[in-house]
Design an enzyme around this catalytic site. Structure first.
Site, PDB file in Angstrom:
ATOM      1  N   GLU B  61      26.925  18.082  48.947  1.00 39.48           N
ATOM      2  CA  GLU B  61      27.257  18.101  50.368  1.00 39.48           C
ATOM      3  C   GLU B  61      25.967  18.429  51.104  1.00 39.48           C
ATOM      4  O   GLU B  61      25.348  19.464  50.861  1.00 39.48           O
ATOM      5  CB  GLU B  61      28.341  19.144  50.660  1.00 39.48           C
ATOM      6  CG  GLU B  61      28.797  19.106  52.106  1.00 39.48           C
ATOM      7  CD  GLU B  61      29.768  20.231  52.468  1.00 39.48           C
ATOM      8  OE1 GLU B  61      30.284  20.906  51.567  1.00 39.48           O
ATOM      9  OE2 GLU B  61      29.961  20.441  53.673  1.00 39.48           O
ATOM     10  N   ASP B  72      30.145  27.487  61.120  1.00 40.27           N
ATOM     11  CA  ASP B  72      29.300  28.140  60.124  1.00 40.27           C
ATOM     12  C   ASP B  72      29.021  29.597  60.436  1.00 40.27           C
ATOM     13  O   ASP B  72      28.857  29.994  61.582  1.00 40.27           O
ATOM     14  CB  ASP B  72      27.972  27.383  59.994  1.00 40.27           C
ATOM     15  CG  ASP B  72      28.145  26.093  59.218  1.00 40.27           C
ATOM     16  OD1 ASP B  72      28.653  26.165  58.084  1.00 40.27           O
ATOM     17  OD2 ASP B  72      27.798  25.027  59.742  1.00 40.27           O
TER      18      ASP B  72
END
Lengths: 395, 283
Positions: B61, B72
């Protein structure tokens, strides 16, 4: 579809939407549902109406500013949101959303703040309703807006400094959204402007439109006619949408949102998303955003912490595109001069944010028509004294 | 840039599903380490990708750095900021993709604004496919939002991988599984990316439910930071995604070489633990 109304749920033309992590979708659905029910529930609207009157002090006056009018050569009315409890229009939204948090059974409230006005308003509403309150604030803004930080502490809120990026409003919003993603079950995010994922832009507009609803009837009462121009400053754009909404169907009324040109829109230090931004996603909605050609969000700049934001509410982008409103900008220097000028002319110290609206009027002057203008004086300027006096020392 | 624009949507999905199947044939769940494109800098990032491929990754990824990554936590946010400060642009990320895409499938992780705020979905999709990317995860494009973007990315040959969160309602889970391509990304717990001491007790139930509904593999990410956690998750899921832990090893390593050594050690421990504890249940 009428101008300014969402074309489909959550969108204003192409703008708006819900560009957020999956985790927030259930909370946004819940909020949408809760607001649809609350806004037509007499128990809720009754309680909100009473708090507006007895606690916020609404309706706020519409004041014919005589000496300012003389200076401009045109009658100027100020909608005195600076006289609302806590000193700015932000309380209109904070009280409404805190009531909604209570209704949804969420005991914890989070908020972001730039100038500190929304943080103070949210802390106030949470004290009133006995909700836990956490406010995210960029450490640069904490420095610029110290009195408001102290006020939030007194009101029982926890102020969390945000150190990322330029340590201003954009990062504070991001930090609040991250908190919400992690604590979504028992937490409501009281966003401070007409930004963020749907339904926030419409929800905050619905809570702020009381400004224009009052001002429109007050103007009709005072003058027997509608204003030629309605003027408000635009950062995220909540006082402007709040003022504009009632006038949107009045086609003869010109709507003017004044953005922060900072050191100039031609420089890379400004906050004028609508004049110089690109179509981008920031904080969950598609709107005009100050970004580079790859979509990276750039830092905004304004002397006024409340306008120091690289995005703007999606409804403003739509009002711009449809031509219903226009969005000029004024520089830091012009705003600070207006701050001083209104103080001396009227004995009203305006917030640096609101000073942008006054500055545009001072530069633009009269219309040459017989009518009058209406300016939203969105907040008081006590919080800005240190910043303005500091600028003078440095000059 | 190397790579050819040969992929079709189905091809991207097929390559991803084949990688999951190969891992399963080898007796464990697929391991999909995450890396931030351009971190610590564009050149170092090429070495990280190679280390992942050498270290037993089945898929990679690859994050496209964005200035405002709302999904995030602090580790990946800081890596994105550092990558951008090191001059990383989309082209530099695509070079990382192209450097390993003939060894294993690469799934880009890109925020919506990297797709909409740049030259648009068609351009993004075309360039990603040309660099050999097999799929794309858009963490802030939830199911039902801007379907045109999803369609344009798929038309460019990318498997558009949807996410399911622990609080996604059951009916919505079913709808998401229906449109899934490549794999379904199950977010282990509410919150942003980052290591967690404990994973939620009901994670296995969620994974089992999604596996029953989906016709593509199911991988779990967010919060997995130890070989033991990878092994535990790998017992229920088809794939395990490890992000912040690895990014932190690079960030905190004794120089890039030191960081790469730590990464190799961790990947070897993780694959061993996942193989030892039994393979994911056959459908």
């Amino acid at each position: 579809m009428s101008q300014g109304e969402p074309e489909v749920a959550g969108r204003f033309g192409p703008y708006g939407g819900r560009y957020v992590p999956e985790t927030l979708i259930p909370a946004l659905d819940q909020l949408d549902q809760a607001w649809s029910e609350a806004r037509v529930d007499p128990a809720f609207t009754g309680q909100l109406g009473q708090l507006r009157r007895d606690y916020i002090g609404r309706p706020t006056p519409l004041y014919l500013a005589g000496r300012l009018s003389e200076r401009i050569g045109h009658r100027i009315y100020l909608k005195r949101e600076d006289l609302a409890h806590t000193g700015a229009h932000k309380i209109n939204n904070a009280i409404g959303q805190a009531l909604l948090a209570e209704r949804m059974g969420k005991p914890r409230v989070i908020a972001e703040t730039g100038a500190g006005q929304h943080g103070v308003a949210t802390a106030t509403a949470c004290a009133l309703l006995d909700l836990e309150c956490v406010v995210y604030m960029g450490s640069e803004d904490i420095r610029r807006q110290k009195p408001n930080v102290e006020r939030m502490g007194l009101l029982g809120a926890e102020v969390v400094p945000v150190e990322a990026g330029a340590r201003t409003l954009k990062e504070a919003v991001s930090a609040a959204i991250r908190d919400w993603v992690a604590n979504v079950e028992g937490t409501h995010y009281v966003i401070g402007s007409v930004v963020g994922p749907a339904p926030f832009p419409a929800l905050v507009r619905d809570l702020q439109r009381v400004i224009g609803d009052e001002a429109r009837s007050q103007a009709l009462e005072a003058e027997g006619s509608l204003p030629e121009r309605v003027i408000a400053c635009v950062g995220g754009g909540s006082n402007a949408i709040g003022t504009f909404t009632a006038f949107i169907p009045d086609e003869g009324v010109e709507l003017i949102g004044v953005e922060a040109a900072g050191e100039g829109v031609e420089t890379d230090r400004h906050g004028a998303s609508l004049s110089a931004g690109r179509v981008s996603v920031l904080h969950g909605s598609l709107s005009a955003v100050i970004a580079d050609q790859e979509g990276q969000i750039l830092e905004a700049h304004s002397v006024s912490a409340g306008l120091d934001y690289p995005g703007v509410g999606p409804e403003h982008a739509w009002l711009r595109d449809t031509g219903r409103a226009r969005y000029p900008s004024v520089t830091d220097v012009e705003a600070v001069n207006a701050f001083r000028e209104l103080s001396r002319l009227e004995g009203i110290i305006p917030a640096l944010e609101s000073s942008h609206a006054i500055a545009w009027l001072l530069a633009e002057g009269a219309t040459g028509q017989e009518g009058f203008d209406l300016v939203c004086l969105s907040g008081r300027g006590d919080k800005d004294l240190a910043e303005v006096l500091g600028l003078e020392d440095r000059a | 840039m190397s790579g050819t624009a040969s992929a079709t949507g189905a091809d991207g999905s097929a390559r991803i599903e084949a990688a999951f199947a190969a891992a399963r044939a080898g007796g464990r769940a697929a391991l999909m380490p995450y890396m931030m494109g351009g971190f610590p800098d564009p050149e170092g990032s090429l070495k990280v990708a190679a280390a992942y491929a050498d270290g037993g990754a089945d898929l990679i990824e690859l994050g496209v750095p964005f200035s405002d990554p709302l999904a995030d936590g602090p580790v990946i946010h800081a890596a994105a900021t550092a990558a951008l400060e090191a001059g990383t642009d989309f082209e530099a990320v695509l070079e990382v993709c192209a450097s390993v895409s003939d060894r294993l499938p690469v799934v880009l992780m890109a925020y919506t604004n990297m797709i909409l705020g740049g030259a648009g979905p068609e351009d993004f999709g075309r360039r990603a496919a040309a660099a050999g990317a097999a799929g794309v995860i858009v963490p802030d494009l939830p199911f039902g939002e801007d379907e045109a973007v999803r369609e344009m990315l798929a038309a460019a040959g990318l498997a558009v991988v949807p996410l399911i969160a622990p609080n996604t309602p059951v009916e919505r889970r079913a709808e998401i599984c229906e449109i899934a391509a490549g794999f379904v990304y199950v977010v282990s717990s509410v919150g942003t990316t980052g290591e967690r001491g404990e994973l939620p007790a009901d994670l296995t139930d969620l994974v089992e439910d999604v596996r029953r509904r989906a016709t593509v593999p199911v991988a779990v990410g967010f919060g997995i930071g130890t070989p033991a956690q990878a092994s535990e998750v790998g017992e229920a899921a088809d794939g395990v995604i490890i992000g912040s832990k690895l990014v932190r090893l690079i960030a905190d390593g004794d120089g890039l070489a030191g960081g790469l050594e730590e990464v190799a050690g961790f990947l070897s421990e993780a694959t061993a633990a996942m193989a030892g504890e039994g393979s994911p249940p056959v459908r």
